[in-house]
Design a protein around this motif. Structure first.
Motif, mmCIF file in Angstrom:
data_model
loop_
_atom_site.group_PDB
_atom_site.id
_atom_site.type_symbol
_atom_site.label_atom_id
_atom_site.label_comp_id
_atom_site.label_asym_id
_atom_site.label_seq_id
_atom_site.Cartn_x
_atom_site.Cartn_y
_atom_site.Cartn_z
ATOM 1 N N LEU A 80 15.670 7.812 -3.716
ATOM 2 C CA LEU A 80 15.784 6.949 -4.893
ATOM 3 C C LEU A 80 14.412 6.880 -5.556
ATOM 4 O O LEU A 80 13.398 6.692 -4.870
ATOM 5 C CB LEU A 80 16.253 5.544 -4.502
ATOM 6 C CG LEU A 80 16.415 4.531 -5.634
ATOM 7 C CD1 LEU A 80 17.490 4.976 -6.617
ATOM 8 C CD2 LEU A 80 16.754 3.150 -5.079
ATOM 9 N N GLN A 81 14.376 7.038 -6.859
ATOM 10 C CA GLN A 81 13.118 7.068 -7.599
ATOM 11 C C GLN A 81 12.341 5.767 -7.408
ATOM 12 O O GLN A 81 12.885 4.666 -7.543
ATOM 13 C CB GLN A 81 13.394 7.283 -9.096
ATOM 14 C CG GLN A 81 12.145 7.395 -9.951
ATOM 15 C CD GLN A 81 11.360 8.668 -9.666
ATOM 16 O OE1 GLN A 81 11.946 9.728 -9.510
ATOM 17 N NE2 GLN A 81 10.053 8.546 -9.581
ATOM 18 N N GLU A 82 11.032 5.885 -7.080
ATOM 19 C CA GLU A 82 10.174 4.701 -6.980
ATOM 20 C C GLU A 82 9.780 4.212 -8.378
ATOM 21 O O GLU A 82 9.725 4.991 -9.338
ATOM 22 C CB GLU A 82 8.899 5.036 -6.198
ATOM 23 C CG GLU A 82 9.115 5.463 -4.770
ATOM 24 C CD GLU A 82 7.810 5.820 -4.088
ATOM 25 O OE1 GLU A 82 6.872 4.997 -4.136
ATOM 26 O OE2 GLU A 82 7.712 6.924 -3.526
ATOM 27 N N LEU A 83 9.498 2.913 -8.465
ATOM 28 C CA LEU A 83 8.940 2.371 -9.695
ATOM 29 C C LEU A 83 7.457 2.736 -9.778
ATOM 30 O O LEU A 83 6.763 2.827 -8.757
ATOM 31 C CB LEU A 83 9.086 0.850 -9.736
ATOM 32 C CG LEU A 83 10.515 0.290 -9.699
ATOM 33 C CD1 LEU A 83 10.475 -1.230 -9.774
ATOM 34 C CD2 LEU A 83 11.358 0.853 -10.826
ATOM 35 N N LEU B 265 13.821 -3.289 -2.592
ATOM 36 C CA LEU B 265 12.506 -3.311 -3.225
ATOM 37 C C LEU B 265 11.531 -2.384 -2.491
ATOM 38 O O LEU B 265 10.686 -1.740 -3.122
ATOM 39 C CB LEU B 265 11.975 -4.747 -3.256
ATOM 40 C CG LEU B 265 12.833 -5.723 -4.084
ATOM 41 C CD1 LEU B 265 12.252 -7.117 -4.026
ATOM 42 C CD2 LEU B 265 12.949 -5.261 -5.533
ATOM 43 N N LEU B 266 11.645 -2.300 -1.150
ATOM 44 C CA LEU B 266 10.815 -1.351 -0.413
ATOM 45 C C LEU B 266 11.187 0.080 -0.795
ATOM 46 O O LEU B 266 10.326 0.942 -0.969
ATOM 47 C CB LEU B 266 10.980 -1.559 1.092
ATOM 48 C CG LEU B 266 10.260 -0.556 1.999
ATOM 49 C CD1 LEU B 266 8.762 -0.539 1.707
ATOM 50 C CD2 LEU B 266 10.509 -0.878 3.465
ATOM 51 N N LEU B 267 12.484 0.335 -0.926
ATOM 52 C CA LEU B 267 12.932 1.663 -1.336
ATOM 53 C C LEU B 267 12.398 2.018 -2.721
ATOM 54 O O LEU B 267 12.093 3.176 -3.014
ATOM 55 C CB LEU B 267 14.459 1.709 -1.304
ATOM 56 C CG LEU B 267 15.158 3.055 -1.448
ATOM 57 C CD1 LEU B 267 14.677 4.035 -0.395
ATOM 58 C CD2 LEU B 267 16.669 2.871 -1.353
ATOM 59 N N ARG B 268 12.266 1.001 -3.580
ATOM 60 C CA ARG B 268 11.704 1.223 -4.916
ATOM 61 C C ARG B 268 10.181 1.332 -4.902
ATOM 62 O O ARG B 268 9.561 1.607 -5.913
ATOM 63 C CB ARG B 268 12.119 0.083 -5.841
ATOM 64 C CG ARG B 268 13.570 0.154 -6.327
ATOM 65 C CD ARG B 268 13.824 1.374 -7.189
ATOM 66 N NE ARG B 268 15.069 1.262 -7.964
ATOM 67 C CZ ARG B 268 15.555 2.227 -8.710
ATOM 68 N NH1 ARG B 268 14.917 3.393 -8.792
ATOM 69 N NH2 ARG B 268 16.678 2.065 -9.377
ATOM 70 N N GLY B 269 9.545 1.045 -3.712
ATOM 71 C CA GLY B 269 8.117 1.335 -3.632
ATOM 72 C C GLY B 269 7.212 0.260 -3.098
ATOM 73 O O GLY B 269 6.032 0.519 -2.844
ATOM 74 N N ARG B 270 7.690 -0.982 -2.891
ATOM 75 C CA ARG B 270 6.792 -2.043 -2.449
ATOM 76 C C ARG B 270 7.428 -2.854 -1.319
ATOM 77 O O ARG B 270 8.604 -3.195 -1.371
ATOM 78 C CB ARG B 270 6.438 -2.995 -3.611
ATOM 79 C CG ARG B 270 5.625 -2.365 -4.733
ATOM 80 C CD ARG B 270 4.225 -1.998 -4.267
ATOM 81 N NE ARG B 270 3.394 -1.527 -5.363
ATOM 82 C CZ ARG B 270 3.273 -0.257 -5.722
ATOM 83 N NH1 ARG B 270 3.958 0.668 -5.062
ATOM 84 N NH2 ARG B 270 2.484 0.088 -6.722
#
Length: 431
Positions: free
Chosen positions: A86-89, A172-177
């Protein structure tokens, strides 16, 4: 069952089978599944994946920025490494998200309650941020070499929907944080926003009233430092946990109430409160990371391990963990050797990386003269000594756990070791 705690990666132990229940009840978990089901081209593959997940064939799930990973077993016991991307922010997008979330205290409160209210997602969308995945955002990769979502990546996504129900920080971790970073940043921005608001209000008041006598000069406050009383010391640690009240009275309990079970829970709560207070009073407690919460199944095993309940209560705890009496005994033994990590080693079978395998073989080879070491049959993370009731299991913590066969069942035989040769010596001595 959840295991390892917050960091750049979180690992969740395999969940029990999901018989007779949906994979998501929260609206954000359902939105996750809709993105999966709208993306996959072959609905039959997803049905097979849903069945694998329902049967508990998804191993430990690793969540890190941009990627989910798990080993998924087919019904014929074939194991496949499955990943969903999944694309990170971007950093700029996270900056906008934090500014948006810190403006409304309700957003922060909802996240702390492990909820993702619709208005948070709507406000994020208004800021140009898509937190939840849409059609085509969940990109599959699987060692079965399917080019679309296969049963294995589908099973992984269905399992993650259950994790999202428990904790939206997984998304939210999957999105980068990670959770700790997000909460710290939100706290800093909220405090800065509140400070600016107070300064603006003070400036407006000063402009309206003229010079003000509010506040104390810094040099005066410093000069008075020895006049003010010191802070009180922290409360002392009691010598032992408190005793819960007895529920053995002459009054019959209400229907459906088990006094012995309530007494057991009260005693367990007292012991846990004592342990938490001891941790809070220990030096450096404020710098320690937050411990991950236990799943109901893990907590049932913990209570069985710590409380030594009578047989009826043990049976109820085993049922809560999805374990029969014999399996609960083994899980309790694992818990006493290493808590949630040891439980994951007992429950899960997965394939270590080639570097881990090569390092372990070198360590084992150096422990014996050439040709004198035991012969090992390797199956994923489980190395069984041929002709012996001894086994090693490689855990997600990078350590080796000794196992021995008792009455036809593999059971933990001791604590973990960094060196597989040392763990194997312990397994052989107990076999």
């Amino acid at each position: 069952m959840m295991s390892r705690s917050e960091g750049p990666e979180r690992t969740f132990a395999a969940l029990p089978p999901a018989h007779g229940r949906g994979f998501a009840s929260s609206w954000w978990g359902l939105a996750w599944l809709k993105a999966l089901e709208d993306t996959a081209l072959d609905g039959q593959q997803l049905k097979k994946g849903r069945k694998l997940a329902r049967e508990g064939r998804v191993g430990a799930v690793s969540v890190r920025p941009g990627r989910l990973t798990a080993v998924v077993q087919d019904r014929d016991a074939s194991a496949y490494r499955s990943d969903v991307l999944l694309q990170e922010l971007t950093d700029e997008e996270w900056d906008r998200f934090l500014d948006m979330a810190s403006e409304r205290s309700g957003h922060i409160a909802a996240l702390l309650d492990r909820e993702m209210p619709p208005h948070l997602v709507e406000d994020a969308a208004a800021a140009g941020l898509d937190l939840l995945p849409g059609i085509g955002d969940l990109e599959p990769e699987c060692s079965c070499e399917a080019w679309d979502h296969c049963p294995h990546t589908g099973a992984l996504c269905y399992q993650v929907a259950r994790l999202l129900d428990q904790d939206p920080f997984v998304l939210l971790l999957l999105r980068g944080r990670g959770e700790r970073w997000l909460l710290d940043e939100l706290q800093v921005r909220s405090a800065a926003r509140a400070g600016r608001r107070e300064d603006d209000e003070a400036s407006a008041e000063d402009a309206a009233e003229g010079p003000s006598s509010r506040g104390v000069r810094a040099d005066e406050a410093y000069a008075a430092r020895n006049i003010l009383p010191p802070l009180p010391p922290p409360p002392p640690l009691p010598p032992e946990p408190g005793l819960p009240p007895s529920l053995d009275t002459e009054t019959d309990p209400a229907e459906g109430v088990d006094p012995s079970a309530l007494e057991f829970l009260a005693a367990d709560s007292a012991v846990r409160a004592f342990a938490l207070l001891a941790e809070a009073l220990a030096a450096g407690h404020g710098q320690q990371p937050l411990a991950a919460g236990l799943t109901p199944g893990q907590d049932a095993v913990r209570m069985a391990a710590d409380g030594r309940p009578d047989s009826p209560l043990a049976a109820r705890l085993g049922a809560a963990a999805g374990l029969g009496p014999a399996a609960l005994d083994v899980a309790v033994r694992a818990w006493r050797y290493g808590g949630t990590t040891a439980l994951a080693v007992y429950d899960e079978e997965w394939l270590p990386g080639p570097d881990d395998l090569a390092r372990a073989r070198a360590q084992l080879a150096s422990a014996w003269e050439e040709g004198e070491g035991p012969r090992l049959r390797v199956t994923d993370n489980r190395w069984t000594v041929v002709g012996s009731d001894a086994q090693l299991r490689y855990g997600p913590d990078g350590r080796w756990w000794p196992y021995a066969k008792e009455r036809g069942r593999w059971v933990p035989a001791g604590p973990a070791e960094d060196d597989p040769a040392a763990a194997l010596a312990g397994a052989l001595s107990g076999s």
